[in-house]
Scaffold this active site. Sequence first.
Site, short mmCIF file in Angstrom:
data_model
loop_
_atom_site.label_atom_id
_atom_site.label_comp_id
_atom_site.label_asym_id
_atom_site.label_seq_id
_atom_site.Cartn_x
_atom_site.Cartn_y
_atom_site.Cartn_z
N ASP A 27 0.74 -1.14 0.07
CA ASP A 27 -0.22 0.06 -0.17
C ASP A 27 0.95 1.21 -0.01
O ASP A 27 0.36 2.20 -0.64
CB ASP A 27 -0.92 0.08 1.03
CG ASP A 27 -0.34 -0.36 2.54
OD1 ASP A 27 0.94 -0.68 2.39
OD2 ASP A 27 -1.10 -0.44 3.62
N HIS A 63 -24.87 2.58 49.28
CA HIS A 63 -25.30 1.01 49.13
C HIS A 63 -26.44 0.75 49.13
O HIS A 63 -27.32 -0.18 49.34
CB HIS A 63 -24.79 0.61 50.86
CG HIS A 63 -23.38 1.05 51.19
ND1 HIS A 63 -22.34 0.21 50.86
CD2 HIS A 63 -23.17 1.91 52.10
CE1 HIS A 63 -21.38 0.68 51.44
NE2 HIS A 63 -21.70 1.85 52.26
N GLN A 121 12.21 0.14 13.89
CA GLN A 121 11.62 0.17 12.61
C GLN A 121 10.26 1.05 12.78
O GLN A 121 10.21 1.98 12.05
CB GLN A 121 11.34 -0.81 11.66
CG GLN A 121 10.88 -0.56 10.42
CD GLN A 121 10.85 -1.78 9.38
OE1 GLN A 121 9.72 -2.25 9.03
NE2 GLN A 121 11.95 -2.23 8.90
N SER A 138 -41.89 -0.01 23.66
CA SER A 138 -41.92 -1.60 23.52
C SER A 138 -43.19 -2.05 22.43
O SER A 138 -44.03 -1.34 22.29
CB SER A 138 -42.52 -1.81 24.89
OG SER A 138 -42.91 -3.33 25.02
N SER A 139 -43.05 -3.26 22.03
CA SER A 139 -43.61 -3.65 21.17
C SER A 139 -44.89 -4.33 21.62
O SER A 139 -46.20 -4.41 20.94
CB SER A 139 -43.01 -4.92 20.20
OG SER A 139 -42.65 -5.93 21.15
N LYS A 180 -44.58 2.47 27.65
CA LYS A 180 -43.24 2.39 28.05
C LYS A 180 -42.32 3.70 27.31
O LYS A 180 -42.63 3.77 26.17
CB LYS A 180 -42.62 1.24 27.71
CG LYS A 180 -42.84 0.06 28.57
CD LYS A 180 -41.92 -1.31 28.38
CE LYS A 180 -40.64 -0.88 29.03
NZ LYS A 180 -39.84 -2.07 29.23
N ARG A 193 10.87 -5.38 14.20
CA ARG A 193 9.75 -5.30 13.57
C ARG A 193 8.96 -6.48 13.46
O ARG A 193 9.61 -7.46 13.10
CB ARG A 193 9.83 -4.45 12.06
CG ARG A 193 8.77 -4.38 11.33
CD ARG A 193 7.67 -3.37 11.97
NE ARG A 193 6.99 -2.79 10.79
CZ ARG A 193 5.54 -2.61 10.95
NH1 ARG A 193 5.04 -3.13 11.97
NH2 ARG A 193 4.76 -2.27 10.29
#
Length: 459
Positions: A91, A170, A251, A299-300, A305, A339
């Site tokens: 590359d 707590h 390197q 919610s379905s 909700k 490397r």
Amino acid sequence: MALSPISALSPLDGRYATRLAPLRPLMSEQGYMHKRVQVEVCWFIALSDAGFAEFKPLSPGARTYLLGLVKNFSEADATAIKEIEKTTNHDVKAVEYWIKSKFEARPELRAASEFVHFACTSEDINNTSHALQLKGAREQVLLPALDAVIQKMRELAHAHADVPMLSRTHGQTASPTTVGKEIANVVVRLAAAREKVAGVRLLGKMNGAVGNYNAHLAAWPDFDWEAFSRKVIESPEPLGLGLTFQPYSIQIEPHDYMAELFDAVARANTILVDFSRDVWGYVSLGYFKQKLREGEIGSSTMPHKVNPIDFENAEGNLGLANALLRHLSEKLPVSRWQRDLTDSTVLRNMGVALGYAALAYHSLGIGLGKLELNAEALHEDLDGAWEVLAEPIQTVMRRYGVQGAYEKLKEVTRGRTVAAADLHALIRSLEIPQAEKDRLLAMTPGSYTGKAAELARRV
């Protein structure tokens, strides 16, 4: 299958693609190529100004043209480099060849084309490109997003500085605070973490195959290559890279600064996980309502909700970000001998790690904007927790030398439902100045908040 948001393997480029548009030009492979071109051009121009007889200073027109390759780098340019890579299978070499191809119609540049990538190892280009990517991501995406979250929190801290709230240590009732003070706590923590992210120096090295300027000195033995490299790396953009010089490396640049940066981002994220969970809990207690969005469904099957989905999404994506960031910070500083390539494939996921963080910050911003205080629920909670006034009563008793102050309040309050009348009867029986009795009798759970309001307004 054609690549599209709905066919993308990662939700960052699929479901959440639009939210990450600012990060994509910086951390994508195209962004990586862009920074490689920037580094190569910067090095090339600097070499022309180094005083070498074999490479005379470039003309103003040539400099403008070269800087234009960087400024105007496009997706088409990145695609052209990828086409070259099909042949080179490398590359960085593909970037070098692409730049040279842009010299064909310009004799001045064509004559100097062998100075493209001169004396460089691939990692000289890659490590500086990665640093430039991170520089852009930090300045243009991460810090602005964190700043927006901090500012929204600060506004909420100030707006609700005086609103009393029952604490829970707590999970049990504890000394009251204010809503604003609890948000201010996070503002201070997050602002400190943000400064850690901003303060990490981004390092770069350009010193050859094993960090010793071997090839450089083979060409010009008497030239100060270290000083030259430092100048290129530390000079401001566009003629320099605007990074911090790394004088010692194998390197590869050691990546310690990357680990520091990723750890700093992860620390900020951990604070936000803590905050997201707390807000989720406060929504569950009814302290906050959420503004409704037209057409939204929680919610379905349960129509009532209104879920705290933005804080849930933030928590989940912060966790994903931190899992990747911590792997990056643990893996990247480790390389076998001079490397190995294990860092190369891992580094390609920097954008994924930062992408999940940026996505979480976006969700938090939306969530914070939807919160509405439920003063009635806060008041009701406080009014059912008169036992929290056992602390101030016994502290005043101690001031005036009443023996067994703690034990007397423990007997009246521990494990019991405490009413105002119970505490008032005890207060009236105390042998303390009347003014102190009156002060304690006037106290309510909602008024016992100490300096909380002042501290909230201070951030």
